[in-house]
Write a protein that holds these residues in place. Structure first.
Motif, PDB file in Angstrom:
ATOM      1  N   PHE A   1       0.803  -1.333  -0.033  1.00  0.00           N
ATOM      2  CA  PHE A   1       0.113  -0.119   0.054  1.00  0.00           C
ATOM      3  C   PHE A   1       0.315   1.128  -0.266  1.00  0.00           C
ATOM      4  O   PHE A   1       1.922   1.634   1.059  1.00  0.00           O
ATOM      5  CB  PHE A   1      -0.612   0.305   1.039  1.00  0.00           C
ATOM      6  N   THR A   2       0.533   2.455  -0.578  1.00  0.00           N
ATOM      7  CA  THR A   2       1.741   3.323  -1.044  1.00  0.00           C
ATOM      8  C   THR A   2       0.298   4.924  -0.136  1.00  0.00           C
ATOM      9  O   THR A   2      -0.947   4.802  -1.004  1.00  0.00           O
ATOM     10  CB  THR A   2       1.455   3.747  -2.121  1.00  0.00           C
ATOM     11  N   VAL A   3       0.880   5.428   0.963  1.00  0.00           N
ATOM     12  CA  VAL A   3      -0.580   6.816   1.065  1.00  0.00           C
ATOM     13  C   VAL A   3      -0.025   7.570  -0.011  1.00  0.00           C
ATOM     14  O   VAL A   3       0.880   8.119   0.284  1.00  0.00           O
ATOM     15  CB  VAL A   3       0.186   6.647   2.487  1.00  0.00           C
ATOM     16  N   VAL A   4      -1.186   7.667  -0.386  1.00  0.00           N
ATOM     17  CA  VAL A   4      -1.511   9.271  -0.894  1.00  0.00           C
ATOM     18  C   VAL A   4      -2.014  10.251  -0.383  1.00  0.00           C
ATOM     19  O   VAL A   4      -3.057  10.202   0.473  1.00  0.00           O
ATOM     20  CB  VAL A   4      -0.966   8.995  -2.441  1.00  0.00           C
ATOM     21  N   LYS A   5      -2.332  11.996  -0.830  1.00  0.00           N
ATOM     22  CA  LYS A   5      -3.288  12.502  -0.473  1.00  0.00           C
ATOM     23  C   LYS A   5      -5.046  12.183  -0.356  1.00  0.00           C
ATOM     24  O   LYS A   5      -5.568  11.687   1.396  1.00  0.00           O
ATOM     25  CB  LYS A   5      -3.288  13.334  -1.408  1.00  0.00           C
ATOM     26  N   GLY A   6      -5.288  11.355  -1.526  1.00  0.00           N
ATOM     27  CA  GLY A   6      -6.785  10.781  -1.491  1.00  0.00           C
ATOM     28  C   GLY A   6      -6.872   9.855  -0.645  1.00  0.00           C
ATOM     29  O   GLY A   6      -7.722   9.063  -0.525  1.00  0.00           O
ATOM     30  N   GLY A   7      -5.605   8.720  -0.142  1.00  0.00           N
ATOM     31  CA  GLY A   7      -6.381   7.751   0.839  1.00  0.00           C
ATOM     32  C   GLY A   7      -4.600   6.229   0.312  1.00  0.00           C
ATOM     33  O   GLY A   7      -3.623   6.470   0.635  1.00  0.00           O
TER      34      GLY A   7
END
Length: 161
Positions: A22-28
């Motif tokens: 999982f890569t955590v980005v601004k949208g989730g």
């Protein structure tokens, strides 16, 4: 006149491990996959690679293509390895010992996948240290690279005289 088409030997592939990343980005969170794949022709050629992609099948396909480029050839004598060898990668250490006919492959799942696809029928193995599948598989490949046939050793000794 018909030209003979040169066919590549049939390569078998085995997926050793698949992980969701999982890569955590601004949208989730964005999901990705990485797959550890070993390929071999069961005649002394084997390759290993890790592929990463957004889809699972894409990761497996990438790993397979990369593994084909990283093929190594190993000497096999009477269905087993010519001599004992030990190799280390990271915290994983792998010991490979020749075995008599009928013994089979005595190995854990990661080492077994690499050794079977290489075409070795009788071998005793022991995985020491970390049991991380990636490091164990790479240590096994390093050990297989270290193998020398009796003819190779004899030739090397003759050159040094």
């Amino acid at each position: 006149m018909r030209k003979e088409i040169e066919q590549k030997p049939k390569m078998e592939e085995r997926v050793i491990r698949v992980r969701r990343v999982f890569t955590v980005v601004k949208g989730g969170r964005r999901i990705g996959f990485n797959a550890l794949v070993v390929i071999g022709d069961r005649k002394g050629r084997v390759g290993l690679s890790l592929g990463k992609a957004k889809e699972l099948l894409g990761a497996i396909e990438k790993a397979r293509r990369k593994a084909e480029k990283n093929l190594i050839t190993i000497p096999i004598k009477d269905g087993t390895i010519p001599h004992q060898v030990q190799a280390k990668f990271g915290a994983s250490c792998v010991l490979l010992k020749p075995a008599s006919p009928g013994t089979g492959v005595v190995a854990g799942p990661t080492v077994r996948a690499v050794v079977e696809l290489a075409g070795i029928e009788n071998v005793l193995t022991k995985s020491l240290g970390s049991n991380n599948p990636l490091n164990t598989a790479k240590a096994t490949l390093i050990a297989l690279k270290m193998l020398r046939s009796p003819e190779e050793i004899l030739e090397l000794r003759r050159r040094k005289e």
